[in-house]
Motif scaffolding. Sequence first.
Motif, PDB file in Angstrom:
ATOM      1  N   ALA A  72       0.829  -1.214   0.000  1.00 12.06           N
ATOM      2  CA  ALA A  72       0.000   0.000   0.000  1.00 12.06           C
ATOM      3  C   ALA A  72       0.855   1.252   0.000  1.00 12.06           C
ATOM      4  N   ILE A  73       2.136   1.098   0.323  1.00 16.89           N
ATOM      5  CA  ILE A  73       3.038   2.249   0.345  1.00 16.89           C
ATOM      6  C   ILE A  73       3.167   2.860  -1.043  1.00 16.89           C
ATOM      7  N   GLU A  74       2.920   2.043  -2.072  1.00 17.28           N
ATOM      8  CA  GLU A  74       3.033   2.545  -3.444  1.00 17.28           C
ATOM      9  C   GLU A  74       1.995   3.607  -3.747  1.00 17.28           C
ATOM     10  N   ALA A  75       0.922   3.609  -2.977  1.00 20.36           N
ATOM     11  CA  ALA A  75      -0.141   4.594  -3.201  1.00 20.36           C
ATOM     12  C   ALA A  75       0.127   5.915  -2.477  1.00 20.36           C
ATOM     13  N   LEU A  76       1.220   5.982  -1.721  1.00 18.77           N
ATOM     14  CA  LEU A  76       1.543   7.219  -1.014  1.00 18.77           C
ATOM     15  C   LEU A  76       1.795   8.354  -2.002  1.00 18.77           C
ATOM     16  N   PRO A  77       1.290   9.541  -1.717  1.00 20.61           N
ATOM     17  CA  PRO A  77       1.568  10.673  -2.591  1.00 20.61           C
ATOM     18  C   PRO A  77       3.025  11.108  -2.489  1.00 20.61           C
ATOM     19  N   GLN A  78       3.573  11.609  -3.569  1.00 21.57           N
ATOM     20  CA  GLN A  78       4.915  12.161  -3.535  1.00 21.57           C
ATOM     21  C   GLN A  78       4.891  13.463  -2.744  1.00 21.57           C
ATOM     22  N   ALA A  79       5.835  13.618  -1.850  1.00 22.32           N
ATOM     23  CA  ALA A  79       5.820  14.803  -0.995  1.00 22.32           C
ATOM     24  C   ALA A  79       7.232  15.314  -0.757  1.00 22.32           C
ATOM     25  N   ASP A  80       7.310  16.617  -0.467  1.00 26.02           N
ATOM     26  CA  ASP A  80       8.593  17.213  -0.085  1.00 26.02           C
ATOM     27  C   ASP A  80       8.898  16.938   1.376  1.00 26.02           C
ATOM     28  N   CYS A  81       7.836  16.721   2.145  1.00 27.31           N
ATOM     29  CA  CYS A  81       7.997  16.488   3.579  1.00 27.31           C
ATOM     30  C   CYS A  81       7.009  15.429   4.037  1.00 27.31           C
ATOM     31  N   TYR A  82       7.520  14.418   4.722  1.00 30.22           N
ATOM     32  CA  TYR A  82       6.680  13.381   5.316  1.00 30.22           C
ATOM     33  C   TYR A  82       6.707  13.558   6.835  1.00 30.22           C
ATOM     34  N   TYR A 108       5.484  11.877  10.289  1.00 25.66           N
ATOM     35  CA  TYR A 108       5.004  10.605  10.833  1.00 25.66           C
ATOM     36  C   TYR A 108       4.365  10.860  12.195  1.00 25.66           C
ATOM     37  N   THR A 109       3.064  10.607  12.291  1.00 29.40           N
ATOM     38  CA  THR A 109       2.335  10.838  13.541  1.00 29.40           C
ATOM     39  C   THR A 109       1.758   9.519  14.053  1.00 29.40           C
ATOM     40  N   VAL A 110       2.585   8.490  14.029  1.00 27.85           N
ATOM     41  CA  VAL A 110       2.162   7.152  14.442  1.00 27.85           C
ATOM     42  C   VAL A 110       2.707   6.838  15.829  1.00 27.85           C
ATOM     43  N   ALA A 111       2.193   5.769  16.428  1.00 28.30           N
ATOM     44  CA  ALA A 111       2.658   5.358  17.753  1.00 28.30           C
ATOM     45  C   ALA A 111       4.136   4.968  17.699  1.00 28.30           C
ATOM     46  N   ASP A 112       4.829   5.189  18.810  1.00 32.51           N
ATOM     47  CA  ASP A 112       6.267   4.923  18.863  1.00 32.51           C
ATOM     48  C   ASP A 112       6.616   3.493  18.460  1.00 32.51           C
ATOM     49  N   HIS A 113       5.775   2.540  18.866  1.00 32.50           N
ATOM     50  CA  HIS A 113       6.145   1.136  18.647  1.00 32.50           C
ATOM     51  C   HIS A 113       6.065   0.700  17.181  1.00 32.50           C
ATOM     52  N   VAL A 114       5.433   1.501  16.321  1.00 33.72           N
ATOM     53  CA  VAL A 114       5.391   1.162  14.893  1.00 33.72           C
ATOM     54  C   VAL A 114       6.150   2.179  14.038  1.00 33.72           C
ATOM     55  N   LEU A 115       6.744   3.181  14.685  1.00 35.53           N
ATOM     56  CA  LEU A 115       7.392   4.253  13.928  1.00 35.53           C
ATOM     57  C   LEU A 115       8.512   3.726  13.040  1.00 35.53           C
ATOM     58  N   ARG A 116       9.387   2.903  13.577  1.00 33.59           N
ATOM     59  CA  ARG A 116      10.517   2.393  12.787  1.00 33.59           C
ATOM     60  C   ARG A 116      10.022   1.613  11.578  1.00 33.59           C
ATOM     61  N   GLU A 117       8.994   0.801  11.782  1.00 38.16           N
ATOM     62  CA  GLU A 117       8.475  -0.007  10.673  1.00 38.16           C
ATOM     63  C   GLU A 117       7.909   0.876   9.567  1.00 38.16           C
ATOM     64  N   ILE A 118       7.099   1.866   9.957  1.00 44.76           N
ATOM     65  CA  ILE A 118       6.491   2.749   8.965  1.00 44.76           C
ATOM     66  C   ILE A 118       7.559   3.550   8.229  1.00 44.76           C
ATOM     67  N   VAL A 119       8.521   4.079   8.980  1.00 49.41           N
ATOM     68  CA  VAL A 119       9.599   4.862   8.368  1.00 49.41           C
ATOM     69  C   VAL A 119      10.353   4.035   7.338  1.00 49.41           C
ATOM     70  N   SER A 120      10.613   2.778   7.653  1.00 52.00           N
ATOM     71  CA  SER A 120      11.403   1.926   6.759  1.00 52.00           C
ATOM     72  C   SER A 120      10.689   1.644   5.438  1.00 52.00           C
ATOM     73  N   LEU A 121       9.364   1.801   5.435  1.00 55.06           N
ATOM     74  CA  LEU A 121       8.592   1.514   4.226  1.00 55.06           C
ATOM     75  C   LEU A 121       8.632   2.658   3.219  1.00 55.06           C
ATOM     76  N   VAL A 122       8.871   3.861   3.691  1.00 56.55           N
ATOM     77  CA  VAL A 122       8.828   5.032   2.820  1.00 56.55           C
ATOM     78  C   VAL A 122      10.189   5.239   2.157  1.00 56.55           C
ATOM     79  N   LYS A 123      10.178   5.306   0.831  1.00 59.39           N
ATOM     80  CA  LYS A 123      11.417   5.488   0.067  1.00 59.39           C
ATOM     81  C   LYS A 123      11.376   6.859  -0.616  1.00 59.39           C
TER      82      LYS A 123
END
Length: 251
Positions: A40-50, A52-67
Amino acid sequence: MKIAIIGAGSVGTNLHHAFECKGIKTHLVHARPLTADPSAIEALPQADCYIYTVADHVLREIVSLVKAPRSLHLHTSGSMPIEVFGDDKPHAGVLYFLQSFSREVMIEDWSTIPCFIEGRMIDDIAAIYSLAQTLTGRIYEANQHDRERLHVAAVFANNYSNLMYRMAAQILQGTQIPFEALLPLIDNTAAKIHTMKPSEAQTGPAQRADANVMAHQAEVLSSIPDGVFSSEDLRTTYQALAALIGKGRSR
């Protein structure tokens, strides 16, 4: 600047609302589908700034998905280090607003909310400062050590004080007195510490070392019917806090 906010919880929805009110278009992205289906990360919009307002315990996982190596990546946590962003995200930092957020009530005025920022590079710090400045003028640089202390202080000042309100509400159950009767007292105490040190604003039987009143109130608490909190919870909490106030009184 094109902004994508990843995480549609309390912080994310409030930030999205705040930026939109300032005329800054943002994309609000629900994080849960990303953890359930990384494609689903492929559907993320292209942005100049991302942001992340997610819970601490999933932050690393979410960050690692965004290229997006050229984009600026910011988290909004009071406790997580800037190192949560790997080497693949050289432009990274922290945008931490010290406020209690909820999805039910959007904050309309951010001008007095303190924002604590950190960045990897000077240019990143300047960009983060500029972004924060669109919402508030109270901006401070703070490293992880200081943010951690601040976060814990906020837990005591906000979350734990609210726990006391919950206990007070239970104590009044079964009486003809509504919790609203305490609101002027609560408001007055909060107003005092705008002009007084917390130590100077302390009042009550523990501050006066009134042992008779404290003993009687402990007996009253022991007779209160159990609810979310047991009568023992209420009594032991009362006595523990009274003892701490006593320590503070002696200094």
